[in-house]
Design a protein around this motif. Structure first.
Motif, PDB file in Angstrom:
ATOM      1  N   VAL A   1       0.854  -1.190   0.000  1.00  0.00           N
ATOM      2  CA  VAL A   1       0.000   0.000   0.000  1.00  0.00           C
ATOM      3  C   VAL A   1       0.891   1.242   0.000  1.00  0.00           C
ATOM      4  CG1 VAL A   1      -1.754   1.309   1.254  1.00  0.00           C
ATOM      5  CG2 VAL A   1      -1.856  -1.201   1.204  1.00  0.00           C
ATOM      6  N   CYS A   2       0.591   2.181  -0.908  1.00  0.00           N
ATOM      7  CA  CYS A   2       1.369   3.415  -0.956  1.00  0.00           C
ATOM      8  C   CYS A   2       0.436   4.618  -1.130  1.00  0.00           C
ATOM      9  CB  CYS A   2       2.432   3.362  -2.045  1.00  0.00           C
ATOM     10  SG  CYS A   2       1.916   2.662  -3.618  1.00  0.00           S
ATOM     11  N   TYR A   3       0.982   5.792  -0.862  1.00  0.00           N
ATOM     12  CA  TYR A   3       0.186   7.003  -0.755  1.00  0.00           C
ATOM     13  C   TYR A   3       0.771   8.133  -1.599  1.00  0.00           C
ATOM     14  CZ  TYR A   3      -1.732   4.597   3.327  1.00  0.00           C
ATOM     15  OH  TYR A   3      -2.326   3.675   4.165  1.00  0.00           O
ATOM     16  N   ASP A   4      -0.137   8.916  -2.174  1.00  0.00           N
ATOM     17  CA  ASP A   4       0.210  10.154  -2.852  1.00  0.00           C
ATOM     18  C   ASP A   4      -0.437  11.274  -2.042  1.00  0.00           C
ATOM     19  OD1 ASP A   4       0.555  12.340  -4.460  1.00  0.00           O
ATOM     20  OD2 ASP A   4      -0.543  11.553  -6.189  1.00  0.00           O
ATOM     21  N   SER A   5       0.350  11.882  -1.161  1.00  0.00           N
ATOM     22  CA  SER A   5      -0.203  12.902  -0.267  1.00  0.00           C
ATOM     23  C   SER A   5      -0.581  14.173  -1.025  1.00  0.00           C
ATOM     24  CB  SER A   5       0.794  13.219   0.852  1.00  0.00           C
ATOM     25  OG  SER A   5       2.042  13.604   0.316  1.00  0.00           O
TER      26      SER A   5
ATOM     27  N   SER B   1      -3.849  13.256  -2.494  1.00  0.00           N
ATOM     28  CA  SER B   1      -4.698  12.546  -1.531  1.00  0.00           C
ATOM     29  C   SER B   1      -5.274  11.264  -2.152  1.00  0.00           C
ATOM     30  CB  SER B   1      -5.847  13.444  -1.052  1.00  0.00           C
ATOM     31  OG  SER B   1      -6.535  12.814   0.018  1.00  0.00           O
TER      32      SER B   1
ATOM     33  N   THR C   1      -4.772   6.902  -2.242  1.00  0.00           N
ATOM     34  CA  THR C   1      -4.240   5.678  -1.631  1.00  0.00           C
ATOM     35  C   THR C   1      -4.312   4.560  -2.656  1.00  0.00           C
ATOM     36  OG1 THR C   1      -5.044   6.362   0.556  1.00  0.00           O
ATOM     37  CG2 THR C   1      -4.462   4.036   0.272  1.00  0.00           C
TER      38      THR C   1
ATOM     39  N   SER D   1      -3.644   0.439  -3.308  1.00  0.00           N
ATOM     40  CA  SER D   1      -3.402  -0.905  -2.784  1.00  0.00           C
ATOM     41  C   SER D   1      -3.064  -1.827  -3.950  1.00  0.00           C
ATOM     42  CB  SER D   1      -4.632  -1.435  -2.042  1.00  0.00           C
ATOM     43  OG  SER D   1      -4.458  -2.794  -1.683  1.00  0.00           O
TER      44      SER D   1
ATOM     45  N   ASN E   1      -7.347   9.449   2.162  1.00  0.00           N
ATOM     46  CA  ASN E   1      -6.392   8.719   2.992  1.00  0.00           C
ATOM     47  C   ASN E   1      -7.063   7.502   3.612  1.00  0.00           C
ATOM     48  OD1 ASN E   1      -4.352   7.902   4.676  1.00  0.00           O
ATOM     49  ND2 ASN E   1      -4.577   9.594   6.129  1.00  0.00           N
ATOM     50  N   LYS E   2      -6.668   6.307   3.173  1.00  0.00           N
ATOM     51  CA  LYS E   2      -7.185   5.069   3.735  1.00  0.00           C
ATOM     52  C   LYS E   2      -6.093   4.430   4.585  1.00  0.00           C
ATOM     53  CE  LYS E   2     -11.022   5.547   1.479  1.00  0.00           C
ATOM     54  NZ  LYS E   2     -12.276   5.919   2.182  1.00  0.00           N
TER      55      LYS E   2
ATOM     56  N   ALA F   1       2.070   4.928   5.635  1.00  0.00           N
ATOM     57  CA  ALA F   1       0.999   5.855   5.969  1.00  0.00           C
ATOM     58  C   ALA F   1       1.123   7.108   5.114  1.00  0.00           C
ATOM     59  CB  ALA F   1       1.053   6.230   7.458  1.00  0.00           C
ATOM     60  N   MET F   2       0.017   7.852   5.051  1.00  0.00           N
ATOM     61  CA  MET F   2       0.009   9.111   4.305  1.00  0.00           C
ATOM     62  C   MET F   2       0.885  10.125   5.016  1.00  0.00           C
ATOM     63  SD  MET F   2      -1.625  10.640   1.587  1.00  0.00           S
ATOM     64  CE  MET F   2      -3.330  10.084   1.385  1.00  0.00           C
TER      65      MET F   2
END
Length: 461
Positions: A307-311, A314, A316, A318, A331-332, A458-459
């Protein structure tokens, strides 16, 4: 008369040096004993050669009628060049097919009683496969693997997982049902036979000697796996759980189950006739073959979730490697994504049946616009030493309001290196991290990598 003289070697080594040499040897011996107790797998490897595919012997329980329908599943994972396997039938009549395992007609089991109301006597024949295959006396078998004709095995992952264990000891390795009610009915300590299980060579030989007497005592049981479990219990052996074996005691759409696979290698999938094809626009066999093609590129990584994030946008993402990607707006939290979306239904049918499972679930939203964007595996390949790539295509485009950052997204490309895991890493599995390309519109690139020290999935604020 000549007087005795000291040996030249002793002349060169003073007594004091001999004392220190002996002291050093004692220190080394103590260190080795201490080291082997802390790292048993390393000490174990000094005494045994590595487990290979040729050390596994598969026994597949089938029947004349079901083999006609299900041999296509076995053909997907069986390789005549590298896989040792036999299929046990109630009667013969098939021509030889080199792409399938040899067929064996089971011995007569009419002398054994069967008292389970409404059950099938074939359960006795299926259980006795565990004796008949051992009694063949095939050489160099470290592990006997048992499954059904609708069980698909991931052989390389089985080799990796079984390498954790010493085949010279008594091991009974498998997993429970996904259904809480099924485990209550049969046993939480039993390896369900359709999901497959492994018995070490030393234990299998002991089991073969006592199997017939056990079959006489356990006439009241339903299945063959119950009989094998009971007989092994009489030998004093308990089940060693490996979560990669999947009985699949659910029905319908397995999307939610496959997208939250545990951090352990995928070993088997069962009950394929009771579930929908894994991929859209394919039948069951085609979909299973598609998954296996991805597994052939990177067996250890198949169905592993990152799982990665693009802050900035916004978003998420998977990634369930080799199967599907879900892109969420907002943000999940990772902990929320680890539970299974309830896309499937219960194994037992009926209005009074409750959906009690052996894992945490979350609701699968009925509103399509409330769900994440879903991308299914399209193609996969390897660039040699540079790593592997896999492409995922958007499943459908609904008339929903989506954020500008993702509404035009059509494809996701995932870059990674082949996942190599050793015995010590399997004892303490660690989820990998990933990064999203900073710019994307119709196509996104995700790179999977090892997490950095103390990195949180995490975000970032």
């Amino acid at each position: 008369m000549l007087s005795p003289t000291k040996s030249p070697a002793l002349n060169r080594i003073p007594v004091r040096n001999l004392f220190f040499l002996l002291l050093f040897l004692c220190f080394v011996i103590c260190l080795l004993f201490s080291f082997s107790s802390q790292f048993p797998s390393l000490a174990y490897s000094f005494g045994l050669s590595s487990t290979r595919r040729r050390h596994l012997l598969f026994s597949i329980a089938s029947s004349h009628d079901s083999w006609l329908r299900r041999s296509s599943y076995v053909r997907l994972w069986y390789s005549p060049e590298s896989t040792r396997a036999f299929v046990f039938l109630d009667r013969g009549g098939f021509e030889f097919d080199s792409s399938l395992p040899p067929l064996i007609v089971s011995e007569d089991v009419s002398r054994f009683p069967y008292d389970f109301p409404g059950g099938l006597r074939s359960a006795i024949r299926v259980a006795r496969v565990a004796k008949e295959v051992v009694d063949r006396g095939d050489k160099d078998v470290r592990w006997f693997i048992f499954g059904d004709d609708d069980t698909v095995f991931f052989v390389e992952n089985l080799v990796t997982v079984l390498s954790k264990y010493d085949y010279r000891k008594w091991y009974y390795i498998g997993s429970n049902s996904e259904s809480f009610d099924q485990n209550v009915r049969y046993s939480f300590d039993m390896a369900f036979g359709g999901g497959g299980f492994a018995i070490s060579g030393s234990l299998a030989r002991a089991l073969s000697k006592v199997m017939d007497s056990c079959l006489m005592r356990y006439s009241h049981m339903y299945g063959g796996d119950s009989r094998i479990f009971s007989c092994l219990a009489e030998l004093g052996v308990t089940l060693t759980h490996e979560p990669g074996f999947h009985q699949i005691d659910v029905r319908g759409n397995l999307f939610g189950l496959l997208c939250a696979h545990p951090l352990s290698p995928l070993l088997s999938l069962h009950h394929l006739d009771a579930v929908d094809p894994f991929f859209p626009k394919m039948n069951r066999t085609e979909a299973m073959a598609h998954l296996i093609r991805a597994s052939n590129v990177d067996s250890a990584r198949i169905l592993q979730q990152s799982v990665c994030y693009d802050s900035l946008n916004s978003v998420t993402v998977s990634v369930v490697w080799g199967y599907a990607i879900q892109v969420y707006q907002g943000n999940k939290l990772l902990s929320d994504l680890l539970s299974l979306q309830k896309t499937f239904s219960t194994w037992r049918r009926g209005s009074g049946v409750q959906s009690n499972y052996m894992f945490n679930t979350r609701e699968y939203l009925r509103d399509h616009c409330g769900r994440p964007l879903v991308f299914f595996l399209d193609s996969v390949g390897s660039d040699g030493s540079r790593g592997t790539w896999s492409n995922y295509t958007r499943h459908s485009v609904e008339d929903c309001h989506r954020a500008e950052s993702v509404k035009h997204l059509k494809q996701v490309r995932v870059l990674s290196h082949k996942l190599e895991i050793d015995v010590e890493q399997m004892k303490a599995p660690h989820r990998q991290c990933c990064d999203i390309s900073p710019l994307y519109k119709e196509s996104m690139v995700v790179s999977i990598r090892q997490c950095m020290e103390d990195e949180l999935i995490a975000m970032k604020s």
